[in-house]
Design an enzyme around this catalytic site. Structure first.
Site, PDB file in Angstrom:
ATOM      1  N   TYR A   2       0.695  -1.362  -0.038  1.00 43.81           N
ATOM      2  CA  TYR A   2      -0.143  -0.055  -0.038  1.00 43.81           C
ATOM      3  C   TYR A   2       0.915   1.380  -0.024  1.00 43.81           C
ATOM      4  O   TYR A   2       0.445   2.318  -0.391  1.00 43.81           O
ATOM      5  CB  TYR A   2      -1.028  -0.053   1.166  1.00 43.81           C
ATOM      6  CG  TYR A   2      -1.969  -0.895   1.195  1.00 43.81           C
ATOM      7  CD1 TYR A   2      -2.205  -1.792   0.170  1.00 43.81           C
ATOM      8  CD2 TYR A   2      -2.824  -0.864   2.214  1.00 43.81           C
ATOM      9  CE1 TYR A   2      -3.216  -2.797   0.211  1.00 43.81           C
ATOM     10  CE2 TYR A   2      -3.954  -1.892   2.185  1.00 43.81           C
ATOM     11  CZ  TYR A   2      -4.066  -2.614   1.153  1.00 43.81           C
ATOM     12  OH  TYR A   2      -5.116  -3.825   1.278  1.00 43.81           O
TER      13      TYR A   2
ATOM     14  N   LYS B 198       3.133 -15.268   2.789  1.00 44.07           N
ATOM     15  CA  LYS B 198       2.965 -15.888   1.504  1.00 44.07           C
ATOM     16  C   LYS B 198       4.491 -16.245   1.042  1.00 44.07           C
ATOM     17  O   LYS B 198       4.902 -15.990  -0.143  1.00 44.07           O
ATOM     18  CB  LYS B 198       2.534 -15.223   0.408  1.00 44.07           C
ATOM     19  CG  LYS B 198       2.038 -15.775  -0.994  1.00 44.07           C
ATOM     20  CD  LYS B 198       0.850 -16.747  -0.637  1.00 44.07           C
ATOM     21  CE  LYS B 198       0.526 -17.641  -2.025  1.00 44.07           C
ATOM     22  NZ  LYS B 198      -0.135 -18.745  -2.044  1.00 44.07           N
TER      23      LYS B 198
ATOM     24  N   ASP C 186      -3.422 -18.164   2.046  1.00 43.84           N
ATOM     25  CA  ASP C 186      -4.575 -18.667   1.404  1.00 43.84           C
ATOM     26  C   ASP C 186      -5.105 -19.737   2.613  1.00 43.84           C
ATOM     27  O   ASP C 186      -6.275 -19.921   2.806  1.00 43.84           O
ATOM     28  CB  ASP C 186      -4.048 -19.188   0.288  1.00 43.84           C
ATOM     29  CG  ASP C 186      -2.605 -19.845   0.165  1.00 43.84           C
ATOM     30  OD1 ASP C 186      -1.845 -19.584   0.838  1.00 43.84           O
ATOM     31  OD2 ASP C 186      -2.364 -20.511  -0.839  1.00 43.84           O
TER      32      ASP C 186
ATOM     33  N   ASP D 104      -5.580  -6.428   6.022  1.00 45.86           N
ATOM     34  CA  ASP D 104      -6.810  -5.538   5.390  1.00 45.86           C
ATOM     35  C   ASP D 104      -7.968  -6.694   5.272  1.00 45.86           C
ATOM     36  O   ASP D 104      -9.001  -6.454   5.605  1.00 45.86           O
ATOM     37  CB  ASP D 104      -6.126  -4.756   4.245  1.00 45.86           C
ATOM     38  CG  ASP D 104      -7.248  -3.804   3.765  1.00 45.86           C
ATOM     39  OD1 ASP D 104      -8.330  -3.635   4.689  1.00 45.86           O
ATOM     40  OD2 ASP D 104      -7.382  -3.104   2.914  1.00 45.86           O
TER      41      ASP D 104
ATOM     42  N   ASP E 253     -11.189  -8.096   7.614  1.00 44.39           N
ATOM     43  CA  ASP E 253     -12.762  -8.090   7.267  1.00 44.39           C
ATOM     44  C   ASP E 253     -13.508  -9.302   7.389  1.00 44.39           C
ATOM     45  O   ASP E 253     -14.519  -9.407   7.575  1.00 44.39           O
ATOM     46  CB  ASP E 253     -12.877  -7.363   5.915  1.00 44.39           C
ATOM     47  CG  ASP E 253     -13.111  -6.089   6.003  1.00 44.39           C
ATOM     48  OD1 ASP E 253     -12.543  -5.308   6.835  1.00 44.39           O
ATOM     49  OD2 ASP E 253     -13.779  -5.524   5.038  1.00 44.39           O
TER      50      ASP E 253
END
Ligand code: NAD
Length: 354
Positions: A141, A186, A219, A243, A247
């Protein structure tokens, strides 16, 4: 104790929910003999309307000179033109940057009386109690962004310092909990994730040897959060993964309106805000659920003012009110009468004062 708290209501339902959280903090001050001074300032769309900037200098000064910042939400259709040069969200990103807030904490805890509010099976989510620690000022970001007619690029970079400091926050929190961290990355694909793994392992081994560390690919983490949420204690991850996963994790609880967050940095000036946005669809009607903001105020008491007893009292008051059937429109099932924001605030306040 004396404390100065800057209140940034922001846009939409922001001022409605911070208004209730301030009333709760006033009740805490009365009950426990503290003096809280509240300073209101503008951010987001409201600040753009009044000064042209989503984060005016006066707001920055007020935040810097206070002990903590309580925020509602920013944004709304009035300022949502994607080509606009100034946008409300810039105010929030800039505020995180100027206050150096690199760690975002999102506790997700299910409550027995509220299991039906989640779209997930009650037997899977019962007892879930997760603290997500998301790195907030690095990663993709904030990396270099380029764009030509046929190509775009977002660079993801992390330094050891950035990883070390957020790992310390997770380690400290884990020590006060079940001493277990799942670090999400990851590492099978990304170089930043391989550095992340190495640094997290080293910092925890050297500084928090009692904490048990487990690595998990993002994942797999996305799946396990829904399949066996009760197996997570502290979940530590980088900016973009955090992020998305926060959620997802919020759905364990059911409503966005119930969840708080804290953003912490090197100084004690933390930023406390509900995880939801400005909810323009219900703004101005006095029906927003203020619990996420009230629980954010509890985190403010704990992390910026070191008032653990008071923080727990607020959390217990919210739990007791929900257990007693307090339901705003977002969590009232069909046929259940819903109360407004003010009545929800009153239900929490009366339990703090009793
Ligand atoms: P949102 O969180 O504002 O709303 C999503 C849905 O949840 C809406 O139906 C809303 O009514 C409901 N909801 C949210 N909070 C609630 C509460 N406390 N009580 C009851 N219902 C609640 O997300 P959105 O609609 O995608 O975004 C609206 C605006 O908020 C956009 O401009 C977006 O950019 C902004 N936003 C700001 C923040 C922030 O300030 N941190 C975060 C997310 C979105």
């Amino acid at each position: 104790m004396k404390a100065k708290i800057t209140v940034l209501g922001g846009d939409g339902i922001g001022p409605e929910v911070t208004g209730e959280a301030v009333r709760v903090l006033e009740a805490v001050a009365a009950r426990y003999a503290h003096e809280f001074e509240f300073v209101e300032a503008l951010i987001g769309g409201a600040a753009i309307d009044s000064s042209g900037s989503p984060l005016p200098p006066r707001t920055i000064d007020a935040c810097r000179s206070s002990d903590a910042v309580l925020l509602g939400a920013v944004g709304g259709p009035k300022w949502s033109d994607p080509s606009a040069r100034v946008r409300p969200e810039q105010g929030l990103l800039e505020l995180r940057r100027v206050l150096g807030l690199f760690a975002n904490l999102r506790p997700v805890r299910t409550q027995a009386e509220m299991l039906e509010a989640s779209p997930l099976k009650p037997e899977v989510i019962a007892g879930a109690d997760i603290m997500v620690v998301r790195e907030l000022t690095g990663g993709i970001y904030f990396g270099r962004k380029t764009r030509t007619a046929h190509e775009a690029e977002d660079v993801c970079s992390y330094t050891t310092t950035e990883i070390e400091r957020v790992t310390r926050v997770a380690g400290r929190l884990a020590m006060g909990r079940r001493k277990h961290i799942v670090s999400v990355d990851k590492a099978n694909v990304l170089e930043t994730s391989r550095l992340w793994r190495t640094v997290v392992e080293r910092v925890l081994a050297e500084e928090y040897p009692e904490v048990q560390l487990e690595h998990m690919l993002v994942d797999a983490a996305a799946m396990h959060l829904l399949r066996r949420p009760t197996s997570f204690d502290v979940l530590l991850t980088e900016n973009m993964f955090g992020d998305i996963l926060t959620d997802e994790a919020s759905m364990l609880v059911g409503s966005l309106g119930l969840l708080p967050s804290a953003s912490l940095g090197d100084t004690s000036v933390g930023l406390y805000e509900p995880i939801h946005g400005s909810a323009p669809d219900i703004a101005g009607r006095g029906i927003a659920n203020p619990c996420g903001t009230i629980l954010s105020a509890a985190m403010l008491l704990r992390h910026s003012l070191s008032l653990e007893t008071e923080a727990t009292a607020v959390e217990n008051a919210v739990s007791a009110a929900l257990a007693a059937g307090l339901r705003t429109a977002d969590i009232a099932g069909p046929g259940t009468a819903a109360v407004g924001s003010r009545a929800a605030g009153d239900a929490v306040i009366s339990r703090i004062l009793s």
